[in-house]
Design a protein around this motif. Structure first.
Motif, PDB file in Angstrom:
ATOM      1  N   ASN A  77     -34.449 -40.963-138.671  1.00 22.97           N
ATOM      2  CA  ASN A  77     -35.895 -41.202-138.774  1.00 22.97           C
ATOM      3  C   ASN A  77     -36.576 -40.258-139.742  1.00 22.97           C
ATOM      4  N   ASN A  78     -35.876 -39.285-140.216  1.00 17.93           N
ATOM      5  CA  ASN A  78     -36.490 -38.265-141.053  1.00 17.93           C
ATOM      6  C   ASN A  78     -36.544 -38.747-142.504  1.00 17.93           C
ATOM      7  N   PHE A  79     -37.487 -39.642-142.774  1.00 20.43           N
ATOM      8  CA  PHE A  79     -37.601 -40.242-144.096  1.00 20.43           C
ATOM      9  C   PHE A  79     -38.238 -39.302-145.122  1.00 20.43           C
ATOM     10  N   ASP A  80     -38.938 -38.280-144.642  1.00 23.74           N
ATOM     11  CA  ASP A  80     -39.616 -37.365-145.553  1.00 23.74           C
ATOM     12  C   ASP A  80     -38.655 -36.402-146.242  1.00 23.74           C
ATOM     13  N   VAL A  81     -37.473 -36.250-145.700  1.00 22.17           N
ATOM     14  CA  VAL A  81     -36.506 -35.304-146.241  1.00 22.17           C
ATOM     15  C   VAL A  81     -35.415 -36.076-146.976  1.00 22.17           C
ATOM     16  N   THR A  82     -35.240 -35.748-148.234  1.00 27.01           N
ATOM     17  CA  THR A  82     -34.221 -36.422-149.041  1.00 27.01           C
ATOM     18  C   THR A  82     -32.839 -35.874-148.697  1.00 27.01           C
ATOM     19  N   ASP A  83     -31.824 -36.625-149.069  1.00 21.95           N
ATOM     20  CA  ASP A  83     -30.457 -36.144-148.864  1.00 21.95           C
ATOM     21  C   ASP A  83     -30.235 -34.834-149.621  1.00 21.95           C
ATOM     22  N   GLN A  84     -30.836 -34.716-150.789  1.00 23.04           N
ATOM     23  CA  GLN A  84     -30.710 -33.481-151.581  1.00 23.04           C
ATOM     24  C   GLN A  84     -31.313 -32.302-150.825  1.00 23.04           C
ATOM     25  N   GLN A  85     -32.459 -32.518-150.167  1.00 18.90           N
ATOM     26  CA  GLN A  85     -33.083 -31.441-149.396  1.00 18.90           C
ATOM     27  C   GLN A  85     -32.228 -31.086-148.185  1.00 18.90           C
ATOM     28  N   LYS A  86     -31.646 -32.104-147.554  1.00 16.58           N
ATOM     29  CA  LYS A  86     -30.754 -31.844-146.422  1.00 16.58           C
ATOM     30  C   LYS A  86     -29.569 -30.992-146.870  1.00 16.58           C
ATOM     31  N   ALA A  87     -28.997 -31.332-148.025  1.00 16.97           N
ATOM     32  CA  ALA A  87     -27.869 -30.559-148.548  1.00 16.97           C
ATOM     33  C   ALA A  87     -28.295 -29.123-148.841  1.00 16.97           C
ATOM     34  N   THR A  88     -29.479 -28.950-149.414  1.00 21.78           N
ATOM     35  CA  THR A  88     -29.996 -27.613-149.695  1.00 21.78           C
ATOM     36  C   THR A  88     -30.180 -26.820-148.408  1.00 21.78           C
ATOM     37  N   ASP A  89     -30.752 -27.464-147.398  1.00 25.22           N
ATOM     38  CA  ASP A  89     -30.935 -26.799-146.103  1.00 25.22           C
ATOM     39  C   ASP A  89     -29.600 -26.396-145.496  1.00 25.22           C
ATOM     40  N   LEU A  90     -28.615 -27.276-145.584  1.00 23.80           N
ATOM     41  CA  LEU A  90     -27.292 -26.966-145.038  1.00 23.80           C
ATOM     42  C   LEU A  90     -26.634 -25.810-145.790  1.00 23.80           C
ATOM     43  N   ARG A  91     -26.830 -25.754-147.100  1.00 22.85           N
ATOM     44  CA  ARG A  91     -26.294 -24.632-147.874  1.00 22.85           C
ATOM     45  C   ARG A  91     -26.914 -23.313-147.410  1.00 22.85           C
ATOM     46  N   GLU A  92     -28.222 -23.340-147.166  1.00 21.41           N
ATOM     47  CA  GLU A  92     -28.904 -22.133-146.681  1.00 21.41           C
ATOM     48  C   GLU A  92     -28.370 -21.714-145.317  1.00 21.41           C
ATOM     49  N   TYR A  93     -28.191 -22.672-144.418  1.00 24.54           N
ATOM     50  CA  TYR A  93     -27.630 -22.346-143.108  1.00 24.54           C
ATOM     51  C   TYR A  93     -26.208 -21.805-143.249  1.00 24.54           C
ATOM     52  N   ARG A  94     -25.434 -22.401-144.141  1.00 27.72           N
ATOM     53  CA  ARG A  94     -24.068 -21.928-144.366  1.00 27.72           C
ATOM     54  C   ARG A  94     -24.083 -20.489-144.869  1.00 27.72           C
ATOM     55  N   GLN A  95     -25.018 -20.177-145.753  1.00 27.09           N
ATOM     56  CA  GLN A  95     -25.134 -18.805-146.260  1.00 27.09           C
ATOM     57  C   GLN A  95     -25.476 -17.846-145.118  1.00 27.09           C
ATOM     58  N   ASN A  96     -26.356 -18.258-144.228  1.00 30.52           N
ATOM     59  CA  ASN A  96     -26.688 -17.425-143.066  1.00 30.52           C
ATOM     60  C   ASN A  96     -25.463 -17.214-142.184  1.00 30.52           C
ATOM     61  N   VAL A  97     -24.687 -18.255-141.979  1.00 33.57           N
ATOM     62  CA  VAL A  97     -23.470 -18.144-141.174  1.00 33.57           C
ATOM     63  C   VAL A  97     -22.505 -17.159-141.828  1.00 33.57           C
ATOM     64  N   ARG A  98     -22.349 -17.252-143.126  1.00 28.49           N
ATOM     65  CA  ARG A  98     -21.442 -16.343-143.836  1.00 28.49           C
ATOM     66  C   ARG A  98     -21.918 -14.894-143.731  1.00 28.49           C
ATOM     67  N   GLN A  99     -23.230 -14.689-143.772  1.00 30.08           N
ATOM     68  CA  GLN A  99     -23.764 -13.335-143.606  1.00 30.08           C
ATOM     69  C   GLN A  99     -23.503 -12.816-142.196  1.00 30.08           C
ATOM     70  N   GLN A 100     -23.645 -13.672-141.207  1.00 29.23           N
ATOM     71  CA  GLN A 100     -23.359 -13.275-139.830  1.00 29.23           C
ATOM     72  C   GLN A 100     -21.879 -12.930-139.675  1.00 29.23           C
ATOM     73  N   ILE A 101     -21.011 -13.711-140.299  1.00 32.18           N
ATOM     74  CA  ILE A 101     -19.576 -13.429-140.240  1.00 32.18           C
ATOM     75  C   ILE A 101     -19.283 -12.069-140.864  1.00 32.18           C
ATOM     76  N   ALA A 102     -19.893 -11.780-141.997  1.00 38.27           N
ATOM     77  CA  ALA A 102     -19.674 -10.488-142.663  1.00 38.27           C
ATOM     78  C   ALA A 102     -20.142  -9.339-141.763  1.00 38.27           C
TER      79      ALA A 102
END
Length: 120
Positions: A77-102
């Motif tokens: 239902n989230n039509f306001d968010v493009t797939d590109q924005q979703k990918a960008t958000d996921l990259r940011e979350y992944r970066q946070n996860v990597r920082q937590q792992i470090a």
């Protein structure tokens, strides 16, 4: 974090899904309301029959919640968010996860040194 295993069968009742996932019936209804789970078939008695794909989506919900991620990224239902924005958000979350792992690796190294020190 260990996710749940999905048994090799075609459809699952609500009771089976709650047992497999550890989620409540109310949680399942909530995710269905958010349109995260995709289409859920119904049997002749109008009971929900969850598919393998529905359970895969529930795995994502579990992971997103563990990481504090926005469940709207999973919603159809989230039509306001493009797939590109979703990918960008996921990259940011992944970066946070990597920082937590470090950070956790650094803590582990510190604890290892302290244990070695006290054992000598």
């Amino acid at each position: 974090m260990k996710t749940f295993d999905i048994p090799n069968q075609t459809y699952f009742s609500t009771k089976e899904v709650t047992t497999i996932t550890g989620m409540t019936k109310d949680a399942l209804r909530y995710y269905e309301h958010l349109n995260i789970l995709g289409d859920i078939k119904r049997d002749n008695n109008n009971y929900r029959q969850y598919s393998q794909e529905n359970l895969e989506r529930l795995r994502f919900v579990q992971i997103f919640q563990t990481l504090g991620m926005n469940l709207n990224l999973l919603s159809k239902n989230n039509f306001d968010v493009t797939d590109q924005q979703k990918a960008t958000d996921l990259r940011e979350y992944r970066q946070n996860v990597r920082q937590q792992i470090a950070r956790l690796k650094s803590i582990d190294q510190f604890l290892t040194k302290k244990i070695d020190y006290f054992e000598k």
